[in-house]
Write a protein that holds these residues in place. Structure first.
Motif: not given
Length: 127
Positions: A71-81
């Motif tokens: 999916d285009a909205s996926v970003d595996p580089w996002l980090q949680d808190k």
């Protein structure tokens, strides 16, 4: 756990699709329904700051991960808190198949995993 497609086939009422529940239940069908309703894979859980990918990695939801990475909205580089990537959770729980999928999506390279060797996630891309 019973996924949303099974509930539909059995005639059971269906709640509104939820992308985080789909991640927890390894349910790519509910994922697709949630995406069609406007939910996104870069949505953040309010308390943890985690994305659906984080939840799926933590719970070993391989089929969800494979579907989500298309999916285009996926970003595996996002980090949680906590500053953790979804790959960090997969690595922590030795979810090797998920680790390989995420690493491929993040770097374009294949991950070779040796048993019981601690892994470090790849560095973030330079911008």
């Amino acid at each position: 756990m019973i996924n949303i497609k099974s509930r539909m086939l059995s005639g059971t009422d269906i709640d509104d699709p939820d992308i985080f529940r789909a991640a927890l239940n390894n349910d790519p069908y509910e994922l697709q329904l949630a995406l069609k309703k406007g939910q996104r894979l870069d949505d953040l859980d309010k308390s943890s700051g985690a994305t659906p990918l984080h939840f799926a990695s933590w719970h070993g939801s391989f089929e969800f991960i494979v579907s989500a990475l298309q999916d285009a909205s996926v970003d595996p580089w996002l980090q949680d808190k906590r500053g953790s990537l979804a790959l960090d959770y997969a690595t922590r729980w030795r979810e090797v198949a998920i680790m390989k999928e995420l690493f491929q999506a993040m770097t374009g390279e294949e991950l070779e995993v040796e048993p019981h060797v601690p892994l470090k996630p790849p560095p973030p891309p330079e911008r």
